[in-house]
Design a protein around this motif. Structure first.
Motif, PDB file in Angstrom:
ATOM      1  N   HIS A 112      30.737  44.872  39.992  1.00  0.00           N
ATOM      2  CA  HIS A 112      32.100  44.487  39.635  1.00  0.00           C
ATOM      3  C   HIS A 112      32.097  43.625  38.376  1.00  0.00           C
ATOM      4  CE1 HIS A 112      36.341  44.102  40.616  1.00  0.00           C
ATOM      5  NE2 HIS A 112      36.268  42.813  40.346  1.00  0.00           N
ATOM      6  N   ASP A 113      33.175  43.756  37.601  1.00  0.00           N
ATOM      7  CA  ASP A 113      33.344  42.949  36.393  1.00  0.00           C
ATOM      8  C   ASP A 113      33.780  41.533  36.764  1.00  0.00           C
ATOM      9  OD1 ASP A 113      33.039  45.134  34.376  1.00  0.00           O
ATOM     10  OD2 ASP A 113      34.829  45.895  35.372  1.00  0.00           O
ATOM     11  N   GLY A 114      33.147  40.549  36.159  1.00  0.00           N
ATOM     12  CA  GLY A 114      33.548  39.173  36.390  1.00  0.00           C
ATOM     13  C   GLY A 114      34.955  38.874  35.922  1.00  0.00           C
ATOM     14  N   VAL A 115      35.481  39.730  35.032  1.00  0.00           N
ATOM     15  CA  VAL A 115      36.833  39.525  34.506  1.00  0.00           C
ATOM     16  C   VAL A 115      37.826  40.505  35.139  1.00  0.00           C
ATOM     17  CG1 VAL A 115      36.208  38.408  32.341  1.00  0.00           C
ATOM     18  CG2 VAL A 115      36.202  40.909  32.481  1.00  0.00           C
ATOM     19  N   ARG A 116      37.547  40.905  36.380  1.00  0.00           N
ATOM     20  CA  ARG A 116      38.532  41.633  37.204  1.00  0.00           C
ATOM     21  C   ARG A 116      38.834  40.780  38.443  1.00  0.00           C
ATOM     22  NH1 ARG A 116      39.613  46.973  35.762  1.00  0.00           N
ATOM     23  NH2 ARG A 116      37.979  48.029  34.589  1.00  0.00           N
ATOM     24  N   PRO A 117      39.658  39.747  38.281  1.00  0.00           N
ATOM     25  CA  PRO A 117      39.878  38.817  39.391  1.00  0.00           C
ATOM     26  C   PRO A 117      41.029  39.200  40.318  1.00  0.00           C
ATOM     27  CG  PRO A 117      40.931  37.975  37.429  1.00  0.00           C
ATOM     28  CD  PRO A 117      40.272  39.282  37.024  1.00  0.00           C
ATOM     29  N   LEU A 118      41.660  40.359  40.086  1.00  0.00           N
ATOM     30  CA  LEU A 118      42.853  40.714  40.852  1.00  0.00           C
ATOM     31  C   LEU A 118      42.616  41.822  41.877  1.00  0.00           C
ATOM     32  CD1 LEU A 118      45.527  40.506  38.013  1.00  0.00           C
ATOM     33  CD2 LEU A 118      45.240  38.937  39.941  1.00  0.00           C
ATOM     34  N   ILE A 119      41.361  42.019  42.257  1.00  0.00           N
ATOM     35  CA  ILE A 119      41.109  42.946  43.353  1.00  0.00           C
ATOM     36  C   ILE A 119      41.512  42.285  44.667  1.00  0.00           C
ATOM     37  CG2 ILE A 119      39.253  44.193  42.188  1.00  0.00           C
ATOM     38  CD1 ILE A 119      37.328  42.552  44.002  1.00  0.00           C
ATOM     39  N   THR A 120      41.450  43.036  45.735  1.00  0.00           N
ATOM     40  CA  THR A 120      41.862  42.518  47.035  1.00  0.00           C
ATOM     41  C   THR A 120      40.721  42.606  48.040  1.00  0.00           C
ATOM     42  OG1 THR A 120      42.632  44.685  47.786  1.00  0.00           O
ATOM     43  CG2 THR A 120      44.229  43.301  46.612  1.00  0.00           C
ATOM     44  N   GLU A 121      40.878  41.884  49.121  1.00  0.00           N
ATOM     45  CA  GLU A 121      39.908  41.980  50.208  1.00  0.00           C
ATOM     46  C   GLU A 121      39.829  43.410  50.729  1.00  0.00           C
ATOM     47  OE1 GLU A 121      39.257  40.296  54.775  1.00  0.00           O
ATOM     48  OE2 GLU A 121      40.631  39.274  53.403  1.00  0.00           O
ATOM     49  N   GLN A 122      40.983  44.102  50.771  1.00  0.00           N
ATOM     50  CA  GLN A 122      41.006  45.476  51.261  1.00  0.00           C
ATOM     51  C   GLN A 122      40.196  46.392  50.356  1.00  0.00           C
ATOM     52  OE1 GLN A 122      42.486  46.508  54.263  1.00  0.00           O
ATOM     53  NE2 GLN A 122      41.146  48.236  53.778  1.00  0.00           N
ATOM     54  N   THR A 123      40.273  46.191  49.038  1.00  0.00           N
ATOM     55  CA  THR A 123      39.497  47.014  48.098  1.00  0.00           C
ATOM     56  C   THR A 123      38.007  46.871  48.364  1.00  0.00           C
ATOM     57  OG1 THR A 123      41.210  46.710  46.414  1.00  0.00           O
ATOM     58  CG2 THR A 123      39.071  47.509  45.668  1.00  0.00           C
ATOM     59  N   ILE A 124      37.561  45.652  48.587  1.00  0.00           N
ATOM     60  CA  ILE A 124      36.156  45.420  48.885  1.00  0.00           C
ATOM     61  C   ILE A 124      35.776  46.092  50.204  1.00  0.00           C
ATOM     62  CG2 ILE A 124      34.398  43.658  49.353  1.00  0.00           C
ATOM     63  CD1 ILE A 124      36.018  41.757  47.537  1.00  0.00           C
ATOM     64  N   ILE A 141      42.401  54.121  40.075  1.00  0.00           N
ATOM     65  CA  ILE A 141      43.851  54.099  40.196  1.00  0.00           C
ATOM     66  C   ILE A 141      44.370  55.433  39.678  1.00  0.00           C
ATOM     67  CG2 ILE A 141      44.025  51.603  39.953  1.00  0.00           C
ATOM     68  CD1 ILE A 141      45.032  52.149  37.045  1.00  0.00           C
ATOM     69  N   PRO A 142      45.544  55.875  40.138  1.00  0.00           N
ATOM     70  CA  PRO A 142      46.112  57.116  39.591  1.00  0.00           C
ATOM     71  C   PRO A 142      46.452  56.958  38.115  1.00  0.00           C
ATOM     72  CG  PRO A 142      47.193  56.462  41.648  1.00  0.00           C
ATOM     73  CD  PRO A 142      46.351  55.308  41.223  1.00  0.00           C
ATOM     74  N   ALA A 143      46.289  58.037  37.366  1.00  0.00           N
ATOM     75  CA  ALA A 143      46.702  58.030  35.958  1.00  0.00           C
ATOM     76  C   ALA A 143      48.227  58.035  35.903  1.00  0.00           C
ATOM     77  CB  ALA A 143      46.136  59.239  35.232  1.00  0.00           C
ATOM     78  N   THR A 144      48.801  57.088  35.200  1.00  0.00           N
ATOM     79  CA  THR A 144      50.257  56.993  35.102  1.00  0.00           C
ATOM     80  C   THR A 144      50.776  57.430  33.739  1.00  0.00           C
ATOM     81  OG1 THR A 144      50.069  54.665  34.442  1.00  0.00           O
ATOM     82  CG2 THR A 144      50.368  55.130  36.788  1.00  0.00           C
ATOM     83  N   GLU A 145      49.891  57.748  32.822  1.00  0.00           N
ATOM     84  CA  GLU A 145      50.271  58.261  31.513  1.00  0.00           C
ATOM     85  C   GLU A 145      49.393  59.454  31.178  1.00  0.00           C
ATOM     86  OE1 GLU A 145      50.791  55.475  28.318  1.00  0.00           O
ATOM     87  OE2 GLU A 145      51.124  53.812  29.695  1.00  0.00           O
ATOM     88  N   THR A 146      49.890  60.278  30.275  1.00  0.00           N
ATOM     89  CA  THR A 146      49.115  61.435  29.815  1.00  0.00           C
ATOM     90  C   THR A 146      48.022  60.959  28.870  1.00  0.00           C
ATOM     91  OG1 THR A 146      51.050  62.859  29.987  1.00  0.00           O
ATOM     92  CG2 THR A 146      49.246  63.639  28.587  1.00  0.00           C
ATOM     93  N   PHE A 147      46.809  61.473  29.056  1.00  0.00           N
ATOM     94  CA  PHE A 147      45.766  61.152  28.098  1.00  0.00           C
ATOM     95  C   PHE A 147      45.171  62.432  27.541  1.00  0.00           C
ATOM     96  CE2 PHE A 147      43.794  61.069  32.275  1.00  0.00           C
ATOM     97  CZ  PHE A 147      42.604  61.766  32.110  1.00  0.00           C
ATOM     98  N   VAL A 148      44.575  62.297  26.376  1.00  0.00           N
ATOM     99  CA  VAL A 148      44.120  63.436  25.581  1.00  0.00           C
ATOM    100  C   VAL A 148      42.620  63.337  25.377  1.00  0.00           C
ATOM    101  CG1 VAL A 148      44.308  64.607  23.357  1.00  0.00           C
ATOM    102  CG2 VAL A 148      46.348  63.598  24.419  1.00  0.00           C
ATOM    103  N   VAL A 149      41.917  64.447  25.569  1.00  0.00           N
ATOM    104  CA  VAL A 149      40.473  64.518  25.346  1.00  0.00           C
ATOM    105  C   VAL A 149      40.224  65.328  24.083  1.00  0.00           C
ATOM    106  CG1 VAL A 149      38.249  65.225  26.269  1.00  0.00           C
ATOM    107  CG2 VAL A 149      40.048  64.394  27.820  1.00  0.00           C
ATOM    108  N   PRO A 213      44.191  48.737  43.886  1.00  0.00           N
ATOM    109  CA  PRO A 213      45.492  48.258  43.426  1.00  0.00           C
ATOM    110  C   PRO A 213      45.669  48.426  41.918  1.00  0.00           C
ATOM    111  CG  PRO A 213      44.027  46.416  43.851  1.00  0.00           C
ATOM    112  CD  PRO A 213      43.305  47.643  44.318  1.00  0.00           C
ATOM    113  N   MET A 214      46.894  48.717  41.494  1.00  0.00           N
ATOM    114  CA  MET A 214      47.188  48.895  40.073  1.00  0.00           C
ATOM    115  C   MET A 214      46.915  47.620  39.279  1.00  0.00           C
ATOM    116  SD  MET A 214      48.116  52.053  39.601  1.00  0.00           S
ATOM    117  CE  MET A 214      48.887  51.982  37.979  1.00  0.00           C
ATOM    118  N   GLU A 215      47.093  46.458  39.914  1.00  0.00           N
ATOM    119  CA  GLU A 215      46.917  45.202  39.171  1.00  0.00           C
ATOM    120  C   GLU A 215      45.456  44.833  38.952  1.00  0.00           C
ATOM    121  OE1 GLU A 215      47.913  43.934  43.500  1.00  0.00           O
ATOM    122  OE2 GLU A 215      48.508  45.509  42.097  1.00  0.00           O
ATOM    123  N   ASN A 216      44.537  45.673  39.398  1.00  0.00           N
ATOM    124  CA  ASN A 216      43.105  45.413  39.240  1.00  0.00           C
ATOM    125  C   ASN A 216      42.674  45.645  37.789  1.00  0.00           C
ATOM    126  OD1 ASN A 216      40.338  45.084  39.670  1.00  0.00           O
ATOM    127  ND2 ASN A 216      40.076  47.122  40.583  1.00  0.00           N
TER     128      ASN A 216
END
Length: 243
Positions: A112-124, A141-149, A213-216
């Motif tokens: 895990h990234d040290g700068v991802r402090p918004l995960i939840t106990e449930q995620t773990i 997380i689900p993609a909420t925007e279109t991305f291009v390869v 969670p999306m806020e992760n």
């Protein structure tokens, strides 16, 4: 079977544009970002130990913060490497040392990234459940925007959004499995894999996912820090006012 969190805090945070300290040590309400992250793993009953990869000059400061905020499950702090991949490898070696002291050949790691402090106990908890049953687990997380390869011939491919996920963290594996793939990469002179799931996929591993969670978010830019501050204040208000 021990569950070991490997927390990567080896980056310097150039995109944050801070001059006084790396992003993982920026403070909110007097507490560094990395401590917010570590508390989640330290308080989780399914996590047995934590290994932290840290920028070497900041290791003494981190040790003081661990004592100050009573983070008790950290069993090792190791310096980062030249690349993110090398830093994670250093953390995995530290996890292996701990597992060996426990005579545990079947240990699992949650990277895990040290700068991802918004995960939840449930995620773990979800990561632990899936990695135990299927051998690996990538938090997405689900993609909420279109991305291009962009293809090698410069043409564009647009994947279906409904079939697309965005990989985040934790990314969890059986320790012996991911260490083996890291050794393969190092033997080939590869040190540029962007994250663990990319490395594992390159060497033919079938990967499994869990939706987090999306806020992760990963705190990389000043705007990310402002989002983090807002989310912490929301959680505090929920505790105080019950909404």
């Amino acid at each position: 079977m021990k569950n070991i969190a490997v927390i990567f805090a080896g980056g310097s945070g150039t995109r944050m544009k801070t001059t006084s300290r790396p992003k993982q040590f920026l403070e909110l309400h007097g507490k560094p970002v990395i401590i917010y992250t570590l508390e989640l793993f330290d308080n989780h009953p399914g996590i047995d130990a934590i290994c932290v990869v840290c920028i070497e000059p900041w290791i003494p400061f981190l040790k003081k913060q661990l004592r100050k905020f009573e983070i008790n499950k950290v069993v090792d702090i190791v310096p980062g490497g030249n690349t993110g991949q090398d830093s994670i490898y250093n953390g995995l070696i530290a996890a292996k040392r701990y597992a060996d002291t426990q005579n545990d050949s079947d240990a699992y790691v949650l990277i895990h990234d040290g700068v991802r402090p918004l995960i939840t106990e449930q995620t773990i908890s979800d990561n632990i459940e899936i990695v135990h049953s299927k051998g690996n687990c990538i938090t997405c997380i689900p993609a909420t925007e279109t991305f291009v390869v962009v293809q090698p011939d410069s043409s564009l491919q647009i994947p279906s959004r409904k079939d697309s996920l965005i990989a985040r963290a934790p990314q969890s594996f059986q320790l012996s499995d991911i260490l083996d793939k890291h050794e393969c990469a190092r033997a080939e002179g590869r040190h540029d894999f962007i994250d663990s799931c990319t490395l594992m996929s390159h060497y033919g591993c079938k990967l499994h996912t869990v939706i987090g969670p999306m806020e992760n978010i990963k705190i990389t830019t000043p705007s990310d820090f402002f989002i983090f501050r807002a989310m912490v204040e929301v959680h505090e208000n929920q505790q105080i006012f019950g909404y």
